[in-house]
Design an enzyme around this catalytic site. Structure first.
Site, PDB file in Angstrom:
ATOM      1  N   HIS A  49      47.628  44.017  38.249  1.00 20.22           N
ATOM      2  CA  HIS A  49      46.824  44.612  39.300  1.00 20.22           C
ATOM      3  C   HIS A  49      45.344  44.669  38.961  1.00 20.22           C
ATOM      4  O   HIS A  49      44.516  44.232  39.752  1.00 20.22           O
ATOM      5  CB  HIS A  49      47.354  45.939  39.813  1.00 20.22           C
ATOM      6  CG  HIS A  49      46.776  46.182  41.166  1.00 20.22           C
ATOM      7  ND1 HIS A  49      47.242  45.526  42.265  1.00 20.22           N
ATOM      8  CD2 HIS A  49      45.695  46.851  41.555  1.00 20.22           C
ATOM      9  CE1 HIS A  49      46.468  45.815  43.295  1.00 20.22           C
ATOM     10  NE2 HIS A  49      45.521  46.623  42.888  1.00 20.22           N
ATOM     11  N   LYS A  85      32.137  49.586  50.575  1.00 16.91           N
ATOM     12  CA  LYS A  85      31.396  48.351  50.313  1.00 16.91           C
ATOM     13  C   LYS A  85      31.137  47.574  51.598  1.00 16.91           C
ATOM     14  O   LYS A  85      30.019  47.145  51.871  1.00 16.91           O
ATOM     15  CB  LYS A  85      32.177  47.484  49.331  1.00 16.91           C
ATOM     16  CG  LYS A  85      32.151  48.065  47.938  1.00 16.91           C
ATOM     17  CD  LYS A  85      32.646  47.066  46.936  1.00 16.91           C
ATOM     18  CE  LYS A  85      32.253  47.484  45.548  1.00 16.91           C
ATOM     19  NZ  LYS A  85      30.851  47.185  45.250  1.00 16.91           N
ATOM     20  N   HIS A 115      52.834  49.367  43.117  1.00 21.07           N
ATOM     21  CA  HIS A 115      52.974  49.051  44.540  1.00 21.07           C
ATOM     22  C   HIS A 115      53.421  47.604  44.753  1.00 21.07           C
ATOM     23  O   HIS A 115      53.714  47.224  45.875  1.00 21.07           O
ATOM     24  CB  HIS A 115      51.690  49.367  45.319  1.00 21.07           C
ATOM     25  CG  HIS A 115      50.525  48.500  45.001  1.00 21.07           C
ATOM     26  ND1 HIS A 115      49.245  48.962  45.008  1.00 21.07           N
ATOM     27  CD2 HIS A 115      50.438  47.209  44.646  1.00 21.07           C
ATOM     28  CE1 HIS A 115      48.415  47.981  44.684  1.00 21.07           C
ATOM     29  NE2 HIS A 115      49.126  46.908  44.461  1.00 21.07           N
ATOM     30  N   HIS A 116      53.462  46.823  43.657  1.00 21.61           N
ATOM     31  CA  HIS A 116      54.055  45.487  43.764  1.00 21.61           C
ATOM     32  C   HIS A 116      55.568  45.563  43.612  1.00 21.61           C
ATOM     33  O   HIS A 116      56.245  44.559  43.638  1.00 21.61           O
ATOM     34  CB  HIS A 116      53.496  44.585  42.674  1.00 21.61           C
ATOM     35  CG  HIS A 116      52.014  44.363  42.773  1.00 21.61           C
ATOM     36  ND1 HIS A 116      51.475  43.297  43.445  1.00 21.61           N
ATOM     37  CD2 HIS A 116      50.973  45.092  42.330  1.00 21.61           C
ATOM     38  CE1 HIS A 116      50.159  43.364  43.383  1.00 21.61           C
ATOM     39  NE2 HIS A 116      49.822  44.445  42.724  1.00 21.61           N
ATOM     40  N   ASP A 167      19.267  34.359  26.194  1.00 24.97           N
ATOM     41  CA  ASP A 167      20.583  33.712  26.148  1.00 24.97           C
ATOM     42  C   ASP A 167      21.644  34.802  26.066  1.00 24.97           C
ATOM     43  O   ASP A 167      21.329  35.984  26.140  1.00 24.97           O
ATOM     44  CB  ASP A 167      20.681  32.767  24.925  1.00 24.97           C
ATOM     45  CG  ASP A 167      21.716  31.665  25.149  1.00 24.97           C
ATOM     46  OD1 ASP A 167      22.842  31.985  25.578  1.00 24.97           O
ATOM     47  OD2 ASP A 167      21.393  30.489  24.916  1.00 24.97           O
ATOM     48  N   TRP A 182      54.300  32.575  39.338  1.00 26.75           N
ATOM     49  CA  TRP A 182      53.192  32.932  38.428  1.00 26.75           C
ATOM     50  C   TRP A 182      53.376  34.328  37.864  1.00 26.75           C
ATOM     51  O   TRP A 182      52.760  34.704  36.880  1.00 26.75           O
ATOM     52  CB  TRP A 182      51.835  32.787  39.113  1.00 26.75           C
ATOM     53  CG  TRP A 182      51.361  33.965  39.884  1.00 26.75           C
ATOM     54  CD1 TRP A 182      51.693  34.281  41.164  1.00 26.75           C
ATOM     55  CD2 TRP A 182      50.474  35.006  39.439  1.00 26.75           C
ATOM     56  NE1 TRP A 182      51.069  35.440  41.535  1.00 26.75           N
ATOM     57  CE2 TRP A 182      50.315  35.911  40.499  1.00 26.75           C
ATOM     58  CE3 TRP A 182      49.792  35.255  38.241  1.00 26.75           C
ATOM     59  CZ2 TRP A 182      49.522  37.058  40.410  1.00 26.75           C
ATOM     60  CZ3 TRP A 182      48.997  36.392  38.161  1.00 26.75           C
ATOM     61  CH2 TRP A 182      48.867  37.272  39.231  1.00 26.75           C
ATOM     62  N   GLU A 221      43.946  42.642  37.095  1.00 27.59           N
ATOM     63  CA  GLU A 221      43.599  41.217  37.184  1.00 27.59           C
ATOM     64  C   GLU A 221      43.153  40.843  38.599  1.00 27.59           C
ATOM     65  O   GLU A 221      42.205  40.080  38.794  1.00 27.59           O
ATOM     66  CB  GLU A 221      44.814  40.384  36.765  1.00 27.59           C
ATOM     67  CG  GLU A 221      44.729  38.898  37.040  1.00 27.59           C
ATOM     68  CD  GLU A 221      43.760  38.163  36.134  1.00 27.59           C
ATOM     69  OE1 GLU A 221      43.433  38.715  35.069  1.00 27.59           O
ATOM     70  OE2 GLU A 221      43.349  37.059  36.488  1.00 27.59           O
ATOM     71  N   SER A 255      39.415  34.627  27.543  1.00 27.97           N
ATOM     72  CA  SER A 255      38.886  35.675  28.427  1.00 27.97           C
ATOM     73  C   SER A 255      38.340  36.845  27.641  1.00 27.97           C
ATOM     74  O   SER A 255      37.294  37.399  27.981  1.00 27.97           O
ATOM     75  CB  SER A 255      39.972  36.226  29.348  1.00 27.97           C
ATOM     76  OG  SER A 255      40.513  35.230  30.109  1.00 27.97           O
ATOM     77  N   TYR A 273      41.632  42.723  40.663  1.00 31.01           N
ATOM     78  CA  TYR A 273      40.259  43.193  40.854  1.00 31.01           C
ATOM     79  C   TYR A 273      39.275  42.428  39.994  1.00 31.01           C
ATOM     80  O   TYR A 273      38.106  42.282  40.353  1.00 31.01           O
ATOM     81  CB  TYR A 273      40.176  44.705  40.608  1.00 31.01           C
ATOM     82  CG  TYR A 273      40.909  45.430  41.699  1.00 31.01           C
ATOM     83  CD1 TYR A 273      40.474  45.342  43.016  1.00 31.01           C
ATOM     84  CD2 TYR A 273      42.065  46.141  41.444  1.00 31.01           C
ATOM     85  CE1 TYR A 273      41.155  45.941  44.037  1.00 31.01           C
ATOM     86  CE2 TYR A 273      42.759  46.756  42.469  1.00 31.01           C
ATOM     87  CZ  TYR A 273      42.303  46.648  43.759  1.00 31.01           C
ATOM     88  OH  TYR A 273      42.989  47.231  44.767  1.00 31.01           O
TER      89      TYR A 273
END
Lengths: 531, 378, 159
Positions: free
Chosen positions: A258, A336, A307-308, A110, A146, A260, A175, A262
């Site tokens: 950011h 990947k 970069h945002h 578990d 948001w 978040e 979380s 990923y």
């Protein structure tokens, strides 16, 4: 005789019986499978809830003019859609998958902290209940997007913002507890022989994701708390009139935001890395490079947040640094994709439903990656920033990326979980329907953004009418496809062809090789042999 | 086969054919790409955009091509036997190094463009201060003593419910920003309330206007014409309607416009000296209310409960002593969305809108407020 | 790792039982310190920027993480030591140091090995005499218990 035995103080807490009956089973459960199921159902409900808000958005944008909703309500819809999908649909789905799969994959009976696990789930329905209730308040729900940029979310925000702040705190606590549990489980409870470099990639990506969550959640908690004190306790962290700094809010938000992003895609990488080798009947190419790529993406994610914010007026040196760091992320991400494609190369592939979703993921996530690379080039971001090009980009990585991986995971593991095969024909219809719809929905949004349509607007001038109408049609079709998915899910749980223990011919991993389908309520009462 | 549907050309065809099914066809221009614009920077950005785009296309063809090949030829139904290779350090190094080189190839031109883009301070011919206000722009010509507020044109506001056939829907503004061609214009951005962003694609200017900060950007327009843009940072309820109109004219036309603008300002100042009739004030007040107040306080003055207070029956508005009412409109209310209008509206506008609010929207206080009262209150 | 160490020194036997644990205490502490450094560095970074309200949350979270890791470690770093010779059998339990211990006389000793739980067939091992029994190896899985029971019986017969 057993009554005479001195009871061991530190005796294992779990009951050694099957699940209790009735509703209380779900309220009081500490079983990782039950809690995983709860998380997955919550996430599905939130997907439909957030999706219905997306339908309202697409309905209003179906043609120019304000036919259906007021601009204030429209802004509430975009805000709540974003919050519900990010915190309610994608994240809980991955936590649910982790609950179901991590113990089975590492050979543990578990999770390490079963009661904490129960608590971290049961905070969420309350958090989302509070958040959803704001829609019915006098001031309406939060309407600042948001990303809740100050001062729109502080001085200029509706009264319901306080409820939003409380809800975000609850989600944050949930979380954090979930991540602590996952970290403790993976570190302490691996079966003998399950070394770190033998762990399935899903476990690896979740370990790294959990660390990311632990690192950034206090930042989010701090940000919303400072909003609260700015609103009610006379501080001015973000209020320029009081000497505060509204740009600092964005730095804080994206320092959380950011990583978040990923957090919402790394577990997806783990899922795809499990599915592709199974259906290519060939081991994953470059396992260790996949682990290193995941770790580098995680580390880089802390260095690229601004970069945002290329249009907030940073110093040129800052913009250059953030541009270089950002485009650098495409290297491990590229590795990947190359590894997955090479895994398929010279395989012996079949195309069952999970494989279709995984292939859809690779293609469309890569398209999202390309637009991400374009957005990372700082000077051109002047033209892309805050347009539908950005909307198209992040929906390609979140819907056809994260959501596709979750649906792929459902089809891949549901025969293991329930012991029933899903209906292959329905699954394939679901895939093709969704994939055509989602591209009709989001691909034209690239064109809209490049042609100059900003995001978060309830109405537009006539030159954008055609692509918006196409996009809305795709949106309605995609929404309907997920209602169809609900039917498939219920049908599969209630019955279906009996699944074998191995489920898939090429499946590997403890959950397929060492456990029956469905697995017993308490799996691994004996340590499984690890190859 | 089937996977070709994913790739962009396939989708464009799909999207295009879907579009043809529907009949509206008012502006049947399927704009697919970024504008090349009318400034040197916008053209540089366009070519950089196309460079990165084609690099992505080439990589996409290679990756998706390899994928499609293995999907077609390495499938079990064709009897493909799975190989067992699963590691190669050489290959991993190659596909780390090659992308790195490509990225360097992108970064070099991008750095140059970024440095050009940020070069607002040197040799500006004209400086315009742009102030973001919920939900309009205020332009101040720093060297010319000219300043005005630019709103979405009333023609668009009248047809929100059904804009069909109205070609300039949401495009026109009441007072465009007029600029001469071939001059380096420096913009200074600032905000009075929340964060806005001033974006005109053809000028390749997008910069946030932030309270407490001054940002700058620049443009040298090379062709006369009308260029449109809009706010691109969510700034509250009417974010979608904060429009920008830029009129680029030749040097002589620009001089002419400056002169006429100054004459109009002088006329407005003298109008404020006169005594106004209640009727004139009410008529003008309605126009001012629609342009400046309606967005929050509503058509009927009901506001939005919990977010924006009602006008109808408000204690401040119905108070026979107008001083509190004047104060809140002239100076705004700190800590709320209520802005100060002294920089946005002239005395006549404020007097007429106050008179309107006190005698319409379900209120009937009766008081008439003259422009001279406002002048004294400033 | 479940370890049943049998030490044979001049007719006395020792069994050391411990639950499966995949990380050593040393590694765990290092990892925790590393996590704290990262989390607190982020908190301090924002404090320097004037946004000091991040730091308390980082601190709280590190406390929570520490507490949870400590609790799980207590569960997995448990040890039970059974020493037996001709005369006495000694059972000691504890984490790091002995917190509980029992002694029985070897000639009277009985080993109880029973199956409980209808579904899960959980095995239960207990040692004792005269109505006084102590459960041993509760954290072991069934096959390990079986092996332990077999070896214990073997030793009891030999001494």
């Amino acid at each position: 005789m057993s009554s005479e035995i001195t009871h061991d103080a530190a005796h294992d807490e779990h009951d050694h019986h099957g699940p209790a009956k009735g509703l209380m089973r779900w309220v009081t459960t500490t079983n990782h499978k039950d809690i995983g199921t709860l998380y997955l159902w919550l996430s599905f409900i939130m997907l439909l809830y957030g999706g219905s808000m997306a339908m309202i958005i697409r309905l209003e944008l179906f043609q120019p003019g304000l036919q259906w909703v007021e601009p204030h309500f429209f802004n509430q819809m975009t805000t709540m859609h974003g919050l519900v999908m990010v915190f309610g649909a994608i994240m809980p789905a991955f936590v649910g998958l982790a609950n179901w799969l991590v113990p089975m994959m590492i050979g543990a009976p578990d999770m390490a902290l079963p009661r904490l696990n129960n608590w971290s789930f049961w905070l969420l329905p309350f958090a989302f209940g509070i958040l959803a209730s704001t829609t019915f308040m006098e001031s309406g729900a939060p309407a600042f997007g948001w990303t809740f940029y100050a001062p729109l979310s502080t001085t200029y925000a509706p009264d319901s913002t306080d409820f939003f702040i409380f809800a975000v705190h609850l989600m944050g606590i949930s979380s954090v507890m979930g991540s602590i549990n996952i970290i403790a489980t993976i570190l302490n409870m691996r079966a003998p022989g399950m070394t770190l470099m033998k762990m399935p990639l899903f476990v690896w990506t979740w370990l790294i994701t959990a660390y990311l969550l632990i690192a950034v959640m206090p930042v989010l908690a701090g940000a919303v708390t400072m909003m609260l004190t700015d609103r009610h306790f006379g501080t001015s962290f973000f209020d320029a009139a009081g000497g505060g700094d509204p740009v600092m809010f964005q730095h804080i938000f994206w320092f959380f935001g950011h990583p978040e992003v990923y957090i919402m895609i790394l577990p997806a990488f783990g899922i795809i890395s499990a599915i592709i080798p199974t259906f290519a009947r060939k081991p994953l190419f470059g396992y260790s490079s996949m682990v290193y790529a995941t770790a580098s993406i995680a580390i880089l994610s802390f260095m690229v947040w601004a970069h945002h914010m290329f249009t907030v007026g940073m110093p040129v040196a800052g913009e250059l640094y953030f541009m270089y760091a950002t485009i650098l992320i495409s290297i491990p991400t590229g590795v990947k994709v190359f590894n997955w494609v090479t895994t398929m190369w010279k395989g012996s592939m079949t195309f069952e439903t999970p494989m279709l979703w995984a292939l859809g993921f690779i293609v469309m996530f890569t398209i999202g990656g390309f637009s991400g690379l374009m957005l990372g080039v700082a000077p051109v971001d002047t033209q892309y920033h805050d347009t539908y090009f950005v909307v198209a980009h992040f929906h390609y990585v979140l819907v056809t990326g994260a959501l596709y991986s979750i649906i792929a995971a459902f089809y891949y593991w549901v025969p293991k979980w329930t012991g029933h095969m899903y209906n292959e024909t329905l699954g394939k219809i679901h895939f093709w329907w969704s994939t055509i719809a989602v591209n009709v929905l989001f691909f034209p949004q690239h064109f809209l953004g490049l042609a100059g349509m900003p995001r978060r607007i309830p109405d537009y001038s006539l030159q954008f009418a055609e692509f918006n109408m196409i996009s809305s049609i795709g949106g309605f079709a995609f929404g309907l496809a997920q209602v169809f998915f609900l039917y498939i899910v219920i049908k599969t749980i209630r019955g279906g062809e009996k699944a074998t223990d191995r489920v898939w011919e090429g499946a590997t991993g403890l959950e397929f090789e060492q456990l029956p389908s469905p697995p017993p309520y308490h799996s691994f009462t004996e340590a499984p042999p690890v190859r | 086969m089937i996977f070709k549907k994913f790739s962009s050309p396939g989708l464009m065809v799909l999207a295009g054919s879907l579009a043809m099914l529907q009949t509206s066809a008012t502006n049947a221009a399927y704009e697919l790409n970024m504008t090349e614009g009318v400034t040197p920077i916008s053209q540089e950005l366009y070519s950089l955009h196309m460079l990165v785009f084609w690099i992505c296309v080439v990589i996409g063809i290679l990756v998706f091509g390899a994928m499609a090949w293995s999907i077609l030829y390495h499938r079990k139904s064709r009897g493909a036997q799975a190989a067992n290779f699963h590691e190669s350090t050489t290959v991993e190094i190659i596909w780390t190094i090659v992308p790195l080189l490509i990225l360097i190839g992108i970064a070099i031109p991008a750095t140059g463009t970024l440095l050009d883009l940020e070069d607002a301070k040197t040799d500006a011919d004209i400086t315009v201060q742009v102030t973001g206000i919920q939900w309009k722009w205020k332009y101040t010509y720093v060297d010319e003593d000219i300043s005005f507020v630019s709103n979405l044109a009333q023609t668009s506001r009248d047809v929100f419910k059904d804009p069909t056939g109205n070609e300039n829907y949401l495009l026109e503004v009441d007072e465009p920003l007029v600029l001469p061609v071939n001059k380096k214009v420096r913009f200074l951005f600032h905000s009075n309330d929340v964060i806005h962003a001033w974006w005109v694609p053809e000028l390749a200017v997008k910069q946030d206007s932030i309270p407490g900060f001054i940002n700058d950007s620049w443009a040298t327009i090379e062709e006369p014409g009308t260029y449109r843009g809009q706010c691109s940072e969510l700034c509250g309820k009417d974010h979608g309607f904060v429009r920008i109109g830029v009129e680029a004219v030749t040097e002589p036309e620009y001089k002419e416009w400056l002169a006429s603008k100054k004459a109009a300002a002088a006329a407005a100042a003298s109008a404020a000296e006169q005594e106004w009739s209640k009727q004139d004030l009410l008529a003008r007040g309605e126009t001012v209310y629609k342009a400046n107040c309606l967005a929050c306080h509503g058509v009927t003055g009901a506001g939005i409960p919990g977010a924006f207070p009602a006008m109808t029956g408000s204690a401040i508005v119905t108070d026979p002593d107008p001083s509190a009412h004047i104060d809140v409109v002239v100076n705004g209310k700190a800590g709320t969305a209520m802005a100060s209008f002294k920089g946005q509206l002239n005395d006549v506008d404020i007097a007429s809108v106050l008179t309107y609010e006190r005698n319409a929207l379900g209120n009937s206080v009766g008081t008439v407020i003259q422009p001279s009262t406002i002048k004294n209150a400033r | 790792m479940v370890s049943i160490d049998k030490v044979n020194t001049s007719d006395s036997y020792r069994f050391v039982l411990s639950p499966n644990c995949s990380i050593s205490w040393h590694e765990l502490v290092l990892l925790y310190i590393f996590t704290c450094v990262v989390a607190l560095a982020i908190g301090i970074f924002f404090t320097i920027q004037g946004m000091w309200l991040v730091l308390p949350f980082s601190g709280l979270e590190m406390l929570a993480l520490g507490a949870c890791l400590y609790l799980t470690s207590r569960k997995v770093y448990r040890k039970e030591v059974i020493t037996l010779d001709q005369r006495r059998i000694r059972i000691e339990k504890g984490v790091q140091q002995v917190s509980q211990s029992w002694e029985f006389e070897t000639p009277w000793i009985r080993l109880i090995d029973e199956q409980t739980g209808a579904r899960d067939r959980q095995r239960k091992l207990a040692i004792g005499s005269h109505g006084n029994y102590v459960e041993v190896g509760a954290f072991l899985d069934n096959s390990e218990k079986e092996r332990l029971a077999f070896q214990l019986k073997d030793c009891i017969i030999r001494v």
